[in-house]
Structures are given as structure tokens and as C-alpha cells.
Enzyme design. Structure first.
Site, PDB file in Angstrom:
ATOM      1  N   ASP A   1      -2.503   3.866   4.430  1.00 40.68           N
ATOM      2  CA  ASP A   1      -2.308   2.210   4.350  1.00 40.68           C
ATOM      3  C   ASP A   1      -0.645   2.381   3.809  1.00 40.68           C
ATOM      4  OD1 ASP A   1      -3.820   0.174   2.573  1.00 40.68           O
ATOM      5  OD2 ASP A   1      -1.699   0.533   1.832  1.00 40.68           O
TER       6      ASP A   1
ATOM      7  N   HIS B   1      -1.284  -9.718   1.036  1.00 37.43           N
ATOM      8  CA  HIS B   1      -0.849  -8.925  -0.387  1.00 37.43           C
ATOM      9  C   HIS B   1      -0.996  -9.531  -1.701  1.00 37.43           C
ATOM     10  CE1 HIS B   1       2.101  -5.230  -0.636  1.00 37.43           C
ATOM     11  NE2 HIS B   1       1.702  -4.949  -1.538  1.00 37.43           N
TER      12      HIS B   1
ATOM     13  N   LYS C   1       0.454  -5.118   5.669  1.00 40.20           N
ATOM     14  CA  LYS C   1      -0.353  -6.040   4.100  1.00 40.20           C
ATOM     15  C   LYS C   1       0.937  -7.127   4.660  1.00 40.20           C
ATOM     16  CE  LYS C   1      -1.816  -3.220   0.947  1.00 40.20           C
ATOM     17  NZ  LYS C   1      -0.885  -1.584   0.605  1.00 40.20           N
TER      18      LYS C   1
ATOM     19  N   TYR D   1       6.674  -2.306   1.511  1.00 43.56           N
ATOM     20  CA  TYR D   1       6.836  -1.276   1.245  1.00 43.56           C
ATOM     21  C   TYR D   1       8.257  -0.422   1.011  1.00 43.56           C
ATOM     22  CZ  TYR D   1       2.150  -0.494  -0.671  1.00 43.56           C
ATOM     23  OH  TYR D   1       0.473  -1.335  -0.877  1.00 43.56           O
TER      24      TYR D   1
END
Ligand code: A2P
Length: 309
Positions: free
Chosen positions: A51, A112, A81, A56
């Protein structure tokens, strides 16, 4: 009690027929070489579900680790996302994610957060106003964002689509909108025994939407592992309190996404045991004495979870 400890190979079937392994590797806050190694070790240990998210900033090293694993594409499941600064262009955003991941498609693409941030703001990822608040686009609805995400499925860029950080109130709004032609397959939110999310689980079950748990150990410092009830259950079953928490997710059929950069803990997190109904009930009740959301982002004046608390 001598519990029979085994590898967790459980899968969950989405409302669109696609399947997801119940355990996935979380990668929030992990970057560069450390996330490369985390994914590499996880895949070697048997994880088949990773994931990540555009926000990120680690899709590129994750893509390299997937490639270097030598696994065939259909052997692993990847989620990424749509970040908040690209709600007006999910196809452009997924293309950028796919390029970084080195993949033709992701298995799951999530909206998200239900809040649109200025796509031309500064700094780029979390644009801010002079008063320090996030630069939110107010004349926009997440219903529109999700509608635009339908194209990611139509174009074959995402096998399934879903949402993240949606409250019951926002889910109701999304589900009631005529533009929503594809039911989200999941809602990914913070879930653990200190934030069990029973109301959200009831709503999702009614609509055949699965839940995914991020921060299953409470994120930084894994505070859930200090919970005395969970520690006592760990002793009873002869396993770590982490295994107890993950076994509780298995019972609830909630996909969970523990993060670890440590090879031993990565392997340990793949283990599961069968909890008795009585012990599941004990865990279900923990939040009555102590409840806490460990990840609280400031989206003011918007409060994404306010009405569910
Ligand atoms: P580490 O990377 O050193 O293993 P969450 O999954 O809730 O985000 O929590 C992640 C945190 O929990 C990380 O800091 C991780 O540290 C730690 N962690 C992950 N698995 C375990 C485990 N089985 N036992 C103890 N700590 C763990």
C-alpha cells in the site's frame, strides 16, 4: 493456551469481484532505500500486497523493489492514492504514479482525502495560505473527484477504485450522488482497538464496501502494543499483542496495513491465530475505557471525521 499460529493467507473479495490479500504492507513515512528494503523483505517473507500513495513520495523505490522481486504482475496487489492537489485530474495523477511505480495498472486506486487542495498552490504537496492553513478549494465536491476517477477504471489504469478517510456522513453523500456509478470497493481509514470504527463498519457492510485499516498499531511508537488488555491476550495465546490485533482484523474481515522496516517484525506480522468469540468481544470493548485517533491532520476549517466521533 497453545494457540495454533500460522501464516495469514486470507483474502477478501470486493463488490466488483476482485480480491485483495487481507494483510498488506503499509509504507507511509518510509522513503528511498529503507522503503526499498522494507518492500523487498516483505515480498521475500510472503507479502503480496503493498500500500502506497502519491503523497508518500516513495512510489519509485517501491516500483524498483517490485521489479527486482521477479514476481509476475498478477502475483502481487498494489494500491496507490490520488493526492489532494490533483482532484481535478485523476487520470493525469494515476499516469504519474504508474510511471514512478513502473506498472501498467494498479490493483486499487483510492481517493486519499475528501478535500481538494489548490493544484497550483505552494508548496506543491500541501499548499498553504499565508495564515498557515491548508489552501483548500471550496467550490468543488469530492463527488466530482470520484466521478473523474471512474475514467481510471475505464482506461484500465486501475482494476478497482475506492476512498480513504471518509466519514459515514461523507460516504452517504457520495453514495447518494447520481454521478457515482461505481460503488467504492473500500474505505481506508485509521482502525485499531482504540478506534474500532463500528459505525463506519456497519454502514460499509450495508453497502458491501470493505474497510482497510491504516496505522493498525497506532503508527509511530506503536502505542497499541502497550495496551494491557492486548498484552494479556498476547500472553494467553503465546503471541505478540501485534498478532492479537491482526487476528482481530481477520475476524472482522478488515484489510490491515502494518508498517515495518524490520525484517523480523515484517515476518512476525504475517502470523495469525484464531481468537475465541469471547476474546474478540474483549477487544471490541477496549475503546470504552480508552479511545484515541493517533493520526490527526489539520484540514481546518474542514473536519473530515467530526461527525463520526
Ligand atoms: P519498525 O519499523 O521498527 O518495525 P503502524 O503499522 O500502526 O503504522 O505502526 C508502525 C510502527 O510499529 C512502526 O514504527 C514499526 O516499527 C512498529 N511495528 C510494526 N510491527 C511491529 C511488531 N510486530 N512489533 C512491534 N513493533 C512493530
Amino acid at each position: 493456551m497453545a494457540a495454533s499460529v500460522r501464516q495469514n493467507t486470507q483474502k477478501v473479495t470486493f463488490n466488483d469481484g476482485n480480491q485483495i490479500p487481507l494483510i498488506g504492507l503499509g509504507t507511509w513515512k518510509a522513503k528511498d532505500e529503507e522503503v526499498y528494503l522494507s518492500v523487498k523483505h516483505a515480498l521475500e517473507a510472503g507479502y503480496r500486497h503493498i500500500d502506497t500513495a502519491a503523497a508518500y513520495g516513495n512510489e519509485e523505490p517501491i516500483g524498483r523493489a517490485l521489479k527486482d522481486s521477479g514476481l509476475k504482475r498478477e502475483e502481487f496487489f498494489v494500491t496507490t492514492k490520488l493526492w489532494s492537489n490533483a482532484h481535478n485530474d485523476p487520470v493525469g495523477a494515476i499516469n504519474s504514479s504508474l510511471e514512478k511505480l513502473g506498472l501498467e495498472y494498479v490493483d486499487l486506486y483510492l481517493l486519499h482525502w475528501p478535500v481538494f487542495l489548490n493544484p497550483n498552490g505552494f508548496p506543491e504537496r500541501v499548499p498553504l495560505l499565508p495564515d498557515g492553513k491548508r489552501d483548500i478549494v471550496f467550490d468543488w465536491s469530492f463527488v466530482k473527484t470520484y466521478e473523474l476517477m471512474h475514467d481510471c477504471v475505464k482506461l484500465g489504469k486501475a482494476k478497482s477504485i475506492g476512498i480513504s478517510n471518509f466519514s459515514v456522513k461523507n460516504m452517504k453523500k457520495l453514495m447518494a450522488a447520481p454521478e457515482t456509478k461505481i460503488t467504492p470497493v473500500v474505505n481506508q481509514v485509521e482502525i485499531h482497538p482504540h478506534l474500532p470504527q463500528f459505525a463506519l463498519a456497519d454502514y460499509c457492510a450495508q453497502h458491501n464496501i470493505k474497510l482497510q485499516a491504516y496505522s493498525p498499531l497506532g503508527s509511530n511508537g506503536s502505542p497499541l502494543l502497550k495496551d494491557e488488555t492486548l498484552q494479556a491476550l498476547g500472553e494467553k495465546y503465546g503471541v505478540s499483542p501485534a498478532t492479537i490485533i491482526f487476528a482481530w482484523f481477520s475476524k472482522r474481515e478488515i484489510v490491515f496495513l502494518p508498517k515495518s522496516l524490520n525484517k523480523e517484525r515484517l515476518a512476525q506480522n504475517l502470523l495469525t491465530v484464531d481468537l475465541s468469540d469471547e476474546d474478540v468481544e474483549t477487544i471490541n470493548n477496549i475503546h470504552k475505557n480508552f479511545s484515541k485517533r493517533y493520526n490527526d491532520q489539520d484540514w481546518s476549517p474542514i473536519k473530515p471525521f467530526e461527525e463520526d466521533e
